[in-house]
Motif scaffolding. Structure first.
Motif, PDB file in Angstrom:
ATOM      1  N   ASP A  25       0.821  -1.213   0.000  1.00  0.00           N
ATOM      2  CA  ASP A  25       0.000   0.000   0.000  1.00  0.00           C
ATOM      3  C   ASP A  25       0.851   1.257   0.000  1.00  0.00           C
ATOM      4  OD1 ASP A  25      -2.254  -1.481  -0.087  1.00  0.00           O
ATOM      5  OD2 ASP A  25      -2.936  -1.053   1.947  1.00  0.00           O
ATOM      6  N   SER A  66      -0.981   4.199   1.928  1.00  0.00           N
ATOM      7  CA  SER A  66      -2.251   4.891   1.785  1.00  0.00           C
ATOM      8  C   SER A  66      -3.353   4.052   2.414  1.00  0.00           C
ATOM      9  CB  SER A  66      -2.562   5.133   0.315  1.00  0.00           C
ATOM     10  OG  SER A  66      -2.743   3.904  -0.331  1.00  0.00           O
ATOM     11  N   SER A  67      -4.407   4.716   2.820  1.00  0.00           N
ATOM     12  CA  SER A  67      -5.511   3.994   3.444  1.00  0.00           C
ATOM     13  C   SER A  67      -6.530   3.644   2.379  1.00  0.00           C
ATOM     14  CB  SER A  67      -6.169   4.859   4.505  1.00  0.00           C
ATOM     15  OG  SER A  67      -6.934   5.856   3.873  1.00  0.00           O
ATOM     16  N   VAL A  68      -7.440   2.754   2.769  1.00  0.00           N
ATOM     17  CA  VAL A  68      -8.475   2.358   1.829  1.00  0.00           C
ATOM     18  C   VAL A  68      -9.289   3.580   1.430  1.00  0.00           C
ATOM     19  CG1 VAL A  68     -10.134   1.759   3.638  1.00  0.00           C
ATOM     20  CG2 VAL A  68     -10.272   0.639   1.423  1.00  0.00           C
ATOM     21  N   ALA A  69      -9.378   4.566   2.354  1.00  0.00           N
ATOM     22  CA  ALA A  69     -10.149   5.768   2.037  1.00  0.00           C
ATOM     23  C   ALA A  69      -9.518   6.519   0.873  1.00  0.00           C
ATOM     24  CB  ALA A  69     -10.230   6.671   3.263  1.00  0.00           C
ATOM     25  N   ARG A 104      -7.308   5.065  -1.341  1.00  0.00           N
ATOM     26  CA  ARG A 104      -7.223   4.199  -2.515  1.00  0.00           C
ATOM     27  C   ARG A 104      -8.559   4.066  -3.196  1.00  0.00           C
ATOM     28  NH1 ARG A 104      -5.784   0.299   0.700  1.00  0.00           N
ATOM     29  NH2 ARG A 104      -7.241  -1.060  -0.349  1.00  0.00           N
ATOM     30  N   ALA A 105      -9.586   3.936  -2.367  1.00  0.00           N
ATOM     31  CA  ALA A 105     -10.887   3.606  -2.930  1.00  0.00           C
ATOM     32  C   ALA A 105     -11.858   4.760  -2.810  1.00  0.00           C
ATOM     33  CB  ALA A 105     -11.446   2.363  -2.232  1.00  0.00           C
ATOM     34  N   GLY A 106     -11.343   5.960  -2.817  1.00  0.00           N
ATOM     35  CA  GLY A 106     -12.239   7.106  -2.728  1.00  0.00           C
ATOM     36  C   GLY A 106     -13.062   7.239  -3.992  1.00  0.00           C
ATOM     37  N   GLU A 163      -4.344   8.804   6.059  1.00  0.00           N
ATOM     38  CA  GLU A 163      -5.427   9.585   5.499  1.00  0.00           C
ATOM     39  C   GLU A 163      -4.864  10.476   4.413  1.00  0.00           C
ATOM     40  OE1 GLU A 163      -9.294  11.678   7.392  1.00  0.00           O
ATOM     41  OE2 GLU A 163      -7.394  11.825   8.409  1.00  0.00           O
TER      42      GLU A 163
END
Lengths: 794, 737
Positions: free
Chosen positions: B149, B257-260, B262-264, B321
């Motif tokens: 990530d 990076s966070s899923v927020a 990556r998947a924003g 974040e």
């Protein structure tokens, strides 16, 4: 129910352990087996340890909306016959449900929650579709604790399968309250599907049909029902216009009067075209059912589909898509199906001559060229094509079908890091929500939900509209919506600005709810979502209803009511929490009762802030205001207050509570609350959780000479002395904003550090913490609702 | 247990490698040794707050530290592919019985097995690579997921690579994972010996000067990097401290990076970058970056420094974040980021950000160059910049087109520079410069065919800009009076006959509702940059001529919502003002949404006679009366307002420094209305005129001054200054005669 259970159903209910996987052919009563087994083990099992080891909530997860309603009807029927309709609540989650929150309001009650994988998994991942972001933590907490998850028709769930196994693994790794269990069910279940990086292939019991059951007269007739399988040649390419008319003509010739024919296309567009072609070619009763219909229309069609076909009449032809592939209890004499993956074909065959009632049942399959495999992968179709080739001219009865080894599908797998990060629901000002759709469904099948209403042209929809009801909502694929929006317009709710805001076609995301203009068209009751349809769409806007929530609202706890002092409200919430903990009787929860009670006691402390008190008193005349201002109020009768803004935008009383409770021990005016109690105070509206963020606009900016605001609070604000009942008092407290910043402040921990340590602690962890959030919010909402009811009665 | 501060002078905010070392120390210590450790940036380095003594810290790294499995099997140079002989460093780890390396060894074996099972081709194409990345993220242990990530973000249809870790863990021929393993071999395998301790002391505490090893260091340390001129030979290896390298990579992992991110939803819709505080590079605000480097699509990263002791949880939450907001969207470019830093977006008690750009140097490899420091301080009015965003985004897009004139790129750069300067210093002048740069760009667009074809004119900006840009100077107030000129007549079928200032500075028309559109045939756009006086006179003439086309001209069409004061006009006339500034501000302020029509609801205030500067030029006074925007106010209580028509010939005479004729023309107009300037002898006395002179060359300024709108009270003051008092006119003169 009404007939003796199959032996495997008895094994489910009586076995020493509840199974992890269940594999029985379609039509063999999986749903009844699972639901009744849970009910028996939860409420009737003679062994008390089995009852207490059976979760309070049954979460029944299905791949498609059509199945949800059917399972709901079945479950309600079981409960009705058992006289349990009061004791066990049944909730359906399909999006936009106006009152889908009873199970969240009463977490201590037994409940069956039935929903689609989108609705349920998005909630289990803390990103509930069609739900206010501030409520996300509640279903997240409730669905990950004290639940039996049943995944039915697993073969259709795609990306949701690894998510379901990973979530099961995370629950056991991170801890949960009460029992927790998962059961995967399918007619074609490959155990390999259930093994992911954190979830080894389940060791728990696996249930299949025994030989005696296969040979029993009832099941034997179903399993051996003959259906002649043949390949139907269609010359036209599926892309061409001629395809629908050629196929329709052939179907018209093969249809047997007085019976049901079922036609299954792989895409909604082709199903719609076939329907229109059949309409012009035949006089038979015609039906089109797919996933992109408003619930009223879908329900009406389903009822017609399930009604008996008059044997003397011309019969009925139903055109459909994958939605009829599983679960729907119908049986046709002729099935025409486009080529689909083997598991889907097996399911489709199950809808033909289901009980062996037709002598000349036929299944015709239509091949598709390689380029037309969508929504499936070409390799999947290749495998099915070759298996079907081998069966040409034979019977497709369940016992005659081969059981090939199915390839493992590649999906993005939810990792522990992802889940832990999803715990944070801090509002992103840019509307950049986390898109969890990849963990919920295949990427090319994402839908948004749309509804049609009328309002003056050239304006935005009014902000006080009733929020869209479930019956208004229709699924629309994102790609087609984007196309539609190149000529028409759509609006989405903006919780920051408390208004419906026009959205650009590049801003769409799965699960979004969009308002369309009724005059703009895009829907026909017979065809469903159809972007080309130009006629006006009937608006189903409810006459009354709650408006959408904005950043500062929580409709559950500001129900219209009567005057109630802050102390009285605190006392009531404390009592609710105590009652709830004792009813729940969960292991380990009683030890935290003190924290929960403290949180209940202090949660609304910040309402003593002058901004909030002024807001409550604002509508009064001078005299009443003076006489009322001696008391610190918790609630007031709602008189248009909801529409009026507080004097400071974005003011959050729970942040005032938190800041005061972090400041007071430093000032020596009270003993510190535990970290957990602080967290539950802060999070009781879902708006102050891991991070405290200023909003854009007037919040946060300091105008010349004015203080800086954070969610409506300023450095140096003074909270007057408060009494919160039962001798709990706090002298006047000066608030500081330091807890919102990163890092230690004079040796005191930042708010974020406190909150993160709870999320990451071995004793709590994200699931248990969110569950406690849900309990406090439920107690608060119950108390508010009761107060409101009393307000009505007085 | 007592805790104390421990300064780590080796971990400094710059260069990037040393910053990452700091992240590595707090991460590894908190994860593996002292869970309660805190860290902050102070005195130019990282300060660890821990129960460990310096000796404990050194012993931890030398004896206990368990490295994160860092592997990039998708890179050819990782040498992990089936059938390829493993590099020595890989073999050494797999064969080691050291428990510190057990997790690493297991990861290598697992990766090899996946490569074999996945039949990963020897010459992978992009889809193969993405499939492998997806499989690895689905199957490898959690520590490996974090490493992944940090360096890539998988999306539905592709993969994004974080610039901090090169391109998927390699930069040119420099493969990070292999080098990491080699350096690990030098510091923790038995062969390391005493050199490792010396390197570690140097790395953490900047003490001693151990002999370094020749090895590539990658992009992290521009000072120590090799390259064409750093050493003999084609690809000179640099000298590197192996611990520096190991810790750099370990620190970069904290930037996962966070899923927020990556998947924003926005990440997909608007191509925001998924990585920690990473934005697209622009040359603005930096002297290091050339235009070509900025436009080559490279990214830059802004790394935060915090001044209060923070836990690993807080730090990783901040970094994961990795969001900086500009208004309601994520920062996309460096200019956005500068704005975010000073507005709400980065609102976390941070001290500031160090900005690193990744510059292409020597062939295919890059350098992380520090591009400057941005303190986190609140700036008033930074939110106004959001109004520019849609237009600026469009401008940026079209400036990248091949056929775009270079001047447009120059304008974009000038706006970015102005925004940067404003974010740094936050003064009123700095915001003025932003508006000036914006208006210059708008004029540039208006004057180019390309610009008119590609974009709409800038939509008028809110009036909040006027108060935010007000530096309380005469120039500002005069410019504001011009910019606030009303439309002088009603709209006709062809639109507004006499528009606001905006229609004079560029070829646009303004609709009665305020919408601005291109109008290539405009004759009103008479403004010429750098020739303020000419522009003002031309504008006055044009307004009069255009107004006369609609209806007979009764007054000069120069009414405004914010008229000028006589004091400021006196300063203008006496040459005390910076005309270039007035010129720029006039154009700049014309871009605002000034009221197009007088506010009808306001009643006429009672007439007051305004103060008139004693030294005000009387020639201006006499000439202004015919150029007032309405009837001259009545002098006495029961007198009537006096209509008086402008005479354009006055302008020409003034510009020719011909005071006598100008006075004569003005007096003629005034007498026609029964008004008599001081110095005449009233009705019936022909030929007697006020004796007013003009300095050579000063006439143009007087002519230009006539266009500035003034208040009723000011015109009354002027009348008192230059006209005979009513008591002295008509009756008294007749009586005298």
């Amino acid at each position: 129910m009404g007939q003796p259970p199959y032996p495997y159903q008895t094994r489910l209910a009586m076995g020493s352990e509840f199974p992890t996987s269940l594999r029985v052919p379609t039509g063999a009563g999986k749903t009844a087996g699972a639901v009744l087994a849970w009910l028996y083990r939860r409420r009737f099992h003679p062994d008390g340890s089995v009852r207490s080891a059976t979760p309070r909530r049954l979460v029944y997860c299905l791949p498609m909306r059509v199945l949800v309603e059917q399972v709901r009807d079945n479950v309600c029927g079981y409960l009705d016959r058992l006289g349990l309709t009061q004791a066990v609540s049944v909730q359906v989650l399909m999006g936009g449900e106006a009152r889908d929150d009873d199970w969240m309001l009463y977490p201590e009650r037994d409940a069956v929650i039935i929903g689609t994988q989108d609705m349920l998994l998005s909630r289990a991942l803390n990103r509930g579709y069609a739900l206010s972001r501030f409520r996300w933590p509640v279903p997240f907490g409730l669905l990950n604790n004290d639940c039996l998850w049943v995944f039915d028709e697993v073969q259709l769930m795609g990306a949701a399968v690894p998510t379901s196994t990973q979530m099961a693994a995370f629950r056991s790794r991170l801890g949960h309250w009460g029992p927790s269990h998962t059961l995967w069910m399918s007619a074609t279940l490959a155990p390999g599907w259930l093994s992911t990086v954190d979830h080894p292939r389940p060791a728990g019991p696996h249930v299949e049909l025994g030989q005696e059951e296969r040979d029993s007269p009832e099941l034997g007739r179903r399993l051996g029902a003959a259906k002649h399988l043949e390949h139907l040649q269609v010359r036209s390419s599926p892309k061409s216009k001629g395809y629908a008319s050629e196929l329709a003509a052939k179907i018209g010739r093969m249809h047997q009067p007085g019976t049901l024919s079922l036609v299954i296309a792989n895409t909604v567009t082709r199903a719609q075209a076939l329907f229109e072609a059949l309409e012009s070619a035949s006089k038979v009763e015609l039906l089109l059912i797919h996933s992109r219909l408003r619930p009223v229309d879908r329900q009406a069609k389903l009822e017609r589909l399930l009604a008996p076909v008059p044997p003397e009449g011309p019969g009925r032809i139903a055109v459909s898509t994958q939605v009829l592939e599983a679960g729907v209890d119908i049986s046709c004499a002729l099935m025409v199906s486009e080529l689909a993956p083997w598991t889907s074909m097996v399911q489709r065959f199950g809808r033909c001559n289901r009980k062996g009632e037709y002598r000349r049942a036929r299944i015709c399959w239509v091949d598709l060229p390689r380029g037309e495999s969508a929504p499936y992968r070409a390799e999947e179709l290749e495998m099915a094509r070759s298996l079907l080739g081998d069966l040409e001219g034979c019977s497709a009865a369940p016992i005659s079908l081969p059981d090939p080894e199915l390839p493992r599908e590649e999906h993005e797998v939810l990792r522990l890091k992802d889940l832990v990060e999803l715990f944070d629901t801090g509002p992103d000002l840019s509307g950049n929500d986390v898109d969890i759709s990849r963990f919920v469904r295949e990427s090319d099948q994402h839908d948004a939900r749309v509804f049609w209403r009328s309002w003056p042209e050239g304006e935005d929809p009014p902000p006080d509209w009733p929020r869209p009801a479930r019956d208004e909502l229709c699924a629309a694929p994102l790609a087609e919506l984007r196309e539609y929006l190149s000529r028409e317009q759509a609006w989405a709710w903006d919780h920051l600005d408390r208004r419906w805001r026009r959205v650009h076609r590049a801003e769409l995301w799965p699960g979004q709810v969009l308002a369309l203009r009724a005059e703009a068209g895009g829907y026909r009751p017979d065809l469903g979502w159809c972007p080309e349809a130009r006629g006006s769409v009937a608006s189903l806007q409810p006459a009354l209803g709650e408006p959408e929530e904005a950043g500062g609202d929580d409709h559950q706890t500001i129900a219209p009511g009567f005057w109630q002092s802050l102390a009285d409200h605190s006392n009531e919430v404390v009592a609710r929490v105590q009652a709830m903990v004792s009813t729940l009787g969960l292991d380990g929860l009683a030890e935290l009762q003190e924290d929960l009670v403290s949180a209940a006691r202090w949660h609304d402390l910040g309402k003593a802030h002058p901004v909030f008190q002024e807001w409550l008193l604002a509508d009064l005349d001078q005299g009443e205001r003076l006489s009322r201002s001696a008391v610190v109020w918790g609630k007031s009768p709602d008189a248009g207050r909801r529409r009026r803004r507080k004097s400071r935008p974005h003011f959050r009383h729970e942040l005032a509570s938190l800041l005061a409770l972090m400041e007071a021990p430093i000032a020596g005016s009270m003993a510190p609350l535990s970290d957990l109690a602080l967290y539950l105070v802060a999070s009781h509206h879902g708006k102050v959780r891991l991070s405290i963020r200023a909003f854009p606009g007037s919040d946060g900016h300091s105008r010349r000479g004015r203080p800086r605001f954070l969610l409506g609070l300023a450095e140096g604000d003074v909270l007057p002395p408060v009494a919160l009942g039962d001798g709990h008092e706090l002298p006047s407290t000066t608030l500081g904003l330091w807890p919102a910043a990163m890092g230690e402040h004079d040796g005191a921990r930042s708010w974020q550090r406190v909150a993160l340590s709870l999320r990451d602690s071995a004793g709590l962890g994200p699931f248990r913490l969110a569950y406690l959030e849900a309990l406090i919010r439920a107690a608060d909402a119950q108390a508010s609702r009761d107060a409101a009811m009393r307000g009505w009665l007085i | 247990m007592t805790r104390a501060d421990m300064a780590l002078p080796g971990c400094t905010p710059e260069p990037l490698g040393h910053y990452l070392k700091g992240l590595a120390v707090i991460r590894l210590v908190a994860e593996q040794k002292d869970e309660q450790a805190l860290a902050r940036w102070s005195s130019g380095c990282l300060i660890l707050h821990t129960r460990l003594e310096p000796g404990d810290l050194v012993r931890f790294f030398l004896q206990e530290y368990r490295p994160t499995p860092v592997l990039s099997p998708w890179n050819k140079d990782s040498k992990l592919w089936p059938g390829v002989a493993w590099p020595d460093a890989v073999g050494a780890i797999v064969q080691s019985s050291d428990p510190r390396l057990a997790e690493y060894a297991a990861a290598i074996r697992q990766v090899s097995a996946i490569l074999v099972r996945a039949k990963y081709p020897a010459k992978p194409k992009k889809p193969d690579k993405i499939r492998l990345l997806r499989t690895l993220r689905s199957e490898m242990p959690d520590s490996f997921v974090r490493w992944m990530d940090a360096l890539c973000a998988l999306e539905d249809d592709g993969v994004g690579m974080a610039p901090v870790l090169g391109s998927g863990g390699c930069d040119g021929r420099h493969e990070f994972s292999v080098n990491f393993m080699q350096r690990l071999g030098q510091v923790i395998l038995p062969a390391a010996g005493g050199a490792s301790a010396a390197w570690l002391l140097h790395s953490l505490f900047a003490t001693g000067s151990p002999a370094l090893v020749g090895a590539p260091v990658g992009q992290y340390h521009p000072g120590g990097v090799g390259g064409p001129n750093a050493a003999a030979g084609f690809h000179g290896d640099s000298l590197v401290n192996p611990w520096d390298y190991v810790l750099m990579i370990e620190g970069a992992i904290l930037l996962a990076s966070s899923v927020a991110r990556r998947a924003g939803t926005q990440a997909r819709a608007r191509a925001a970058l998924p990585f920690t505080f990473t934005v697209r590079s622009s040359a603005a605000g930096s002297r290091t970056l050339g235009e070509s480097e900025a436009s080559s699509g490279r990214q830059e990263v802004w790394l935060p420094l915090w001044a209060r002791p923070a836990s690993l949880g807080e730090i990783s939450h901040l970094l994961a974040e990795g969001r900086a907001q500009v208004g309601r969207r994520s920062a996309e470019s460096s200019t956005d980021f500068a704005r975010a830093v000073v507005s709400l977006g980065v609102d976390r008690g941070l001290a500031g950000f160090t900005r690193f750009g990744f510059l292409k140097r020597s062939g295919k490899s890059h350098l992380a160059a520090p591009l400057g420091w941005q303190p986190v301080e609140e700036r008033l009015h930074v939110e106004l910049l959001e109004e520019l965003d849609p237009w600026l985004r469009r401008l940026r897009t079209i400036s990248q087109r091949a056929e775009a004139p270079a001047s447009i790129r120059g304008h974009v750069r000038a706006i970015d520079d102005a925004i940067f300067a404003f974010c740094r210093a936050g003064r009123t002048e700095d915001l003025q410069e932003v508006l000036v740069a914006v208006s210059a760009a708008e004029l540039g667009m208006a004057r180019s065919k390309f610009g008119q074809g590609q974009a709409q004119p800038l939509a008028p900006l809110s009036l909040a800009w006027a108060s935010a840009c007000n530096d309380r100077s005469s120039e500002f107030r005069l410019a504001q009076s011009l910019a606030s000129l009303y439309c002088a007549t009603g709209a006709t079928a062809a639109g507004i006959a006499v528009g606001p200032l905006r229609t004079h500075v560029e070829a646009v028309s303004v609709s009665p509702t305020g919408k601005v559109s291109w109008d290539p045939g405009s004759t009103a756009a008479v403004w010429r940059n750098g020739a303020l006086l000419d522009s003002l006179v031309a504008m006055l003439e044009r307004r009069c001529v255009d107004a006369a086309k609609v209806s007979p001209l009764e007054h000069a069409p120069v009414a405004a919502s914010r008229p000028a004061s006589l004091g400021d006009l006196h300063a203008f006339l006496s040459g005390q003002l910076d005309l270039a500034k007035l010129d720029r501000l006039g154009v700049a302020l014309s871009m605002l949404r000034w009221p197009l029509w007088p506010d009808q609801r306001q009643g006429q205030p009672g007439l007051q006679v305004g103060q008139v500067p004693a030294a005000l030029d009387r020639l201006y006074g006499i000439c202004k009366l015919p150029f007032h925007h309405g009837p001259l106010p009545a002098a006495g209580p029961e007198g009537d307002n006096t209509a008086i028509r402008p005479d354009l010939a006055i302008l020409a005479r003034l510009r020719a420094d011909d005071a006598d004729t100008a006075v004569r023309l003005a007096t003629r107009r005034l007498r026609g209305a029964g008004l008599f300037p001081v110095g005449t002898r009233g009705r019936g006395t022909r030929g007697k005129l006020p004796a007013l002179t003009i300095k050579p060359g000063a006439g143009a300024a007087i002519a230009a001054a006539l266009v500035f709108p003034i208040r009723e009270s000011a015109i009354a003051g002027l009348m008192e200054l230059v006209l005979m008092q009513p008591a002295l006119t008509r009756e008294s003169i007749q009586l005298a005669e």
